[in-house]
Design a protein around this motif. Sequence first.
Motif, short mmCIF file in Angstrom:
data_model
loop_
_atom_site.label_atom_id
_atom_site.label_comp_id
_atom_site.label_asym_id
_atom_site.label_seq_id
_atom_site.Cartn_x
_atom_site.Cartn_y
_atom_site.Cartn_z
N ASP A 140 46.44 25.65 33.23
CA ASP A 140 46.31 24.20 33.37
C ASP A 140 44.86 23.78 33.59
N GLN A 141 43.93 24.72 33.46
CA GLN A 141 42.48 24.49 33.61
C GLN A 141 42.11 24.07 35.03
N ILE A 142 42.95 24.42 35.98
CA ILE A 142 42.68 24.14 37.40
C ILE A 142 43.05 25.37 38.21
N LEU A 143 42.16 25.78 39.10
CA LEU A 143 42.46 26.85 40.04
C LEU A 143 42.44 26.20 41.42
N ASP A 144 43.61 26.01 42.01
CA ASP A 144 43.66 25.29 43.28
C ASP A 144 43.80 26.23 44.47
N LYS A 145 43.77 25.64 45.65
CA LYS A 145 43.79 26.44 46.89
C LYS A 145 45.11 27.16 47.06
N THR A 146 46.22 26.53 46.66
CA THR A 146 47.53 27.18 46.77
C THR A 146 47.56 28.47 45.95
N GLU A 147 47.00 28.40 44.75
CA GLU A 147 46.96 29.60 43.89
C GLU A 147 46.06 30.66 44.51
N GLY A 159 39.40 30.03 44.17
CA GLY A 159 40.55 29.24 44.55
C GLY A 159 40.51 28.83 46.01
N LEU A 160 40.06 29.74 46.87
CA LEU A 160 40.02 29.47 48.30
C LEU A 160 38.78 28.67 48.72
N ILE A 161 37.65 28.99 48.09
CA ILE A 161 36.37 28.42 48.54
C ILE A 161 35.98 27.17 47.76
N ALA A 162 36.18 27.20 46.43
CA ALA A 162 35.75 26.06 45.60
C ALA A 162 36.82 25.71 44.57
N LEU A 198 47.26 34.44 45.57
CA LEU A 198 46.56 35.64 45.11
C LEU A 198 46.16 36.53 46.28
N ILE A 199 45.64 35.95 47.35
CA ILE A 199 45.18 36.77 48.48
C ILE A 199 46.37 37.37 49.22
N ILE A 200 47.50 36.66 49.27
CA ILE A 200 48.71 37.24 49.88
C ILE A 200 49.19 38.41 49.04
#
Length: 318
Positions: free
Chosen positions: A121-128, A258-261, A132-134
């Motif tokens: 979707d051309q977006i990497l959000d914080k939830t994703e 995803g987490l930082i920016a 990933l880190i989990i």
Amino acid sequence: MILEACYFLVWLIVLSWAADRFVFGASALAKNIGVSPMIIGLTIVAMGSSAPEIMVAATASLNGSTDTAVGNALGSNITNIALVLGLTALLKPLTVASSTLKKEMPILLLVSSLAVYFLSDQILDKTEGIILIIMFFSVIGGLTWISLHMEKGDPLQSETEDEIPSGVPTSKAIIWLIVGMILLPLSAHFMVNSAEIIARYFGLSELVIGLTIIAIGTSLPELAACIAGVLKNEDDLALGNIIGSNIFNILAVLAMPGLIAPGEIDINAANRDGYVMLGLTVLLIIFSFNFRGTRRINRYEAFCLFSCFIGYQFLVFA
């Protein structure tokens, strides 16, 4: 610009050396406190090989260069499969005998597919990024379980044990661990700054600089390790390092932006580079799997991988 390129190379060398010292210290310390060599090999060593990419992605994300971080994650996986394994198997065909690797490959395919879905979707959000880190920590747990229940006589076991440092005093291991932890973020910071200056000078996008100069640079230690491994007939270990590194590149490296920016990403990462990475992952599994026993990645297949890398570079710069 020549001076800036020299700075980039110097900090790349420091970054690679720091990652090596970090892995050495962490592995020696873990062995001294009684951790199984297989657990060390499948987790600490694999994470250590992704340490340069993790630090570069974190640094780029803190600088607001999300596309550089995403490009580094995707580009490193593409480079690891197409360039590193391609060149290594051209030098000496790889025999894949370990059943443990065959358990890791579906994990690699799963996380690669998930990455393509998250980027679609051309977006990497914080939830994703959180997902990933989990998954990153979950995979570490899964690999630990695999190492504790691996088949007796698996060639990966003896190859891994031979590579884990032994007889290292705990104090020395801690010193090298600390040195690595200090130099990794420091060298990543200066290397990313130099890369961005070079990119602006040549008019390259943040994504392209992450996919090419940074990805290739941070994958050079894997190339050296793979060539050294096959020359010592440690084929499964060489391939295992690439598989483990690629898994962690998706879960830990791609999690950083995803987490930082979090935010929008370059359309090419979603519509081109993610699918190239996934296609090469499928190709690697096809070349490596043989349910009837051992399988060789021969020179013809290696040439196919290397040709894909060359073709991809033309595609990126076209």
